[in-house]
Scaffold this active site. Sequence first.
Site, PDB file in Angstrom:
ATOM      1  N   LYS A  45      36.793  36.115  44.701  1.00 26.65           N
ATOM      2  CA  LYS A  45      37.629  37.243  44.258  1.00 26.65           C
ATOM      3  C   LYS A  45      36.725  38.447  44.040  1.00 26.65           C
ATOM      4  O   LYS A  45      35.564  38.309  43.616  1.00 26.65           O
ATOM      5  CB  LYS A  45      38.318  36.876  42.934  1.00 26.65           C
ATOM      6  CG  LYS A  45      39.078  38.011  42.291  1.00 26.65           C
ATOM      7  CD  LYS A  45      40.270  38.457  43.132  1.00 26.65           C
ATOM      8  CE  LYS A  45      40.927  39.700  42.533  1.00 26.65           C
ATOM      9  NZ  LYS A  45      42.029  40.179  43.407  1.00 26.65           N
ATOM     10  N   SER A  46      37.222  39.636  44.355  1.00 24.24           N
ATOM     11  CA  SER A  46      36.432  40.842  44.086  1.00 24.24           C
ATOM     12  C   SER A  46      36.116  40.898  42.597  1.00 24.24           C
ATOM     13  O   SER A  46      37.018  40.800  41.757  1.00 24.24           O
ATOM     14  CB  SER A  46      37.202  42.093  44.500  1.00 24.24           C
ATOM     15  OG  SER A  46      37.389  42.106  45.902  1.00 24.24           O
ATOM     16  N   SER A  70      50.131  43.352  43.095  1.00 21.24           N
ATOM     17  CA  SER A  70      49.374  44.320  42.321  1.00 21.24           C
ATOM     18  C   SER A  70      48.642  43.523  41.242  1.00 21.24           C
ATOM     19  O   SER A  70      48.950  43.617  40.049  1.00 21.24           O
ATOM     20  CB  SER A  70      50.284  45.378  41.689  1.00 21.24           C
ATOM     21  OG  SER A  70      49.489  46.330  40.987  1.00 21.24           O
ATOM     22  N   GLY A  72      45.542  43.572  40.188  1.00 20.69           N
ATOM     23  CA  GLY A  72      44.729  44.348  39.246  1.00 20.69           C
ATOM     24  C   GLY A  72      43.360  43.739  38.988  1.00 20.69           C
ATOM     25  O   GLY A  72      42.834  43.785  37.867  1.00 20.69           O
ATOM     26  N   CYS A 128      40.621  48.361  46.904  1.00 22.37           N
ATOM     27  CA  CYS A 128      41.656  47.792  46.035  1.00 22.37           C
ATOM     28  C   CYS A 128      42.635  48.909  45.680  1.00 22.37           C
ATOM     29  O   CYS A 128      42.243  49.928  45.110  1.00 22.37           O
ATOM     30  CB  CYS A 128      41.068  47.193  44.763  1.00 22.37           C
ATOM     31  SG  CYS A 128      42.386  46.601  43.651  1.00 22.37           S
ATOM     32  N   GLY A 219      50.579  40.070  55.012  1.00 20.67           N
ATOM     33  CA  GLY A 219      51.389  39.183  55.839  1.00 20.67           C
ATOM     34  C   GLY A 219      51.810  39.808  57.164  1.00 20.67           C
ATOM     35  O   GLY A 219      51.296  40.848  57.583  1.00 20.67           O
ATOM     36  N   GLY A 248      47.863  39.832  58.318  1.00 16.87           N
ATOM     37  CA  GLY A 248      48.931  39.339  59.176  1.00 16.87           C
ATOM     38  C   GLY A 248      48.651  38.063  59.929  1.00 16.87           C
ATOM     39  O   GLY A 248      49.388  37.697  60.837  1.00 16.87           O
TER      40      GLY A 248
END
Length: 309
Positions: A45-46, A70, A72, A128, A219, A248
């Site tokens: 994860k960032s 979102s 966060g 982000c 997606g 996608g």
Amino acid sequence: MTDLSTTIAGVKFPSCVMNAAGALCVTRDELVALGKSRAGAIVTKSMTVEARQGNPEPRYYGFPGGSINSMGLPNLGYRAYAELIPELKQFGKPVIASVAGLCEDDFPTIAAVINAAKPDLIEVNLSCPNIPGKPQIGYDPEASERLLKRVRKVITVPMGVKLPPYFDPAHHEVMGKVIGRCEVDFLNMINSVGNGLVVDPDREEVVIKPKGGFGGLGGTIIKAVALANVRAFYKIFQGKIPIIGTGGVMNGVDAFEHFLCGASAVQVGTVLVEEGLGAFGRLEAELAAQLKKKGYGSVTECRGKVKEL
Ligand SMILES: O=C1NC(=O)NC(C(=O)O)N1
């Protein structure tokens, strides 16, 4: 047997399909599970300086054709990932540390400490879209260049950048020049299509809580945007900078399309959140079948081969 391995910036990946930063990769257990799965890499994860709970829920919504989120930047904080990286490297696949930050100074602070933990690659997330009040750095070329040059100085492993989608060739050109001046070893495009809005017509409501329902789209609905960005930067750099195609990929044919447009590997987010880690086996089998059907022995063979009319 079709060869689904790939190499990015000198690092060998046993499979060219891996998780996107953000999908099932926040906690130690999730990262270990990725290590034990068929994923071609472990992408964290960032991470930010301090641990974060992230935005209020509901903050993710999946629907036929895609997802909106979102989150966060919920994450353990960079110090926790620095401690985890040595353990994650035992799974025989590359570890990619995704670095974010809430301000420009955060990035080199995090990058220096994470670099010392020796991930195989570091991905700098400039895109982000979900921190209220924080514009995406990737839409500011001057800020992007300043930040990338600062983190390049403290990163000794291959450094990549996760970019937002661009929608105008003029922006591809400008960012291509920025990237060319920052010694970037790989590109990852795209992050979610920022600040979309999904409405539930029956409830007459938005579907996620943060930012009035605005969130990053993922997606199937964003595949055409992702392919365009992969293709645009593949052509700008004439295939000389490896690109991870993200956006996608729901099946093996979607992945094949990314390789045709110039990707050297693909990352998946929405399909992983919706289907779980078993998606890797399905995606690999479908991709191998597609390559075989088309007469390619490897993803490297078909890279960039999409024909123009
Ligand atoms: O870079 C990001 N992209 C997204 O689509 N969502 C996450 C997040 O909100 O943490 N971060």
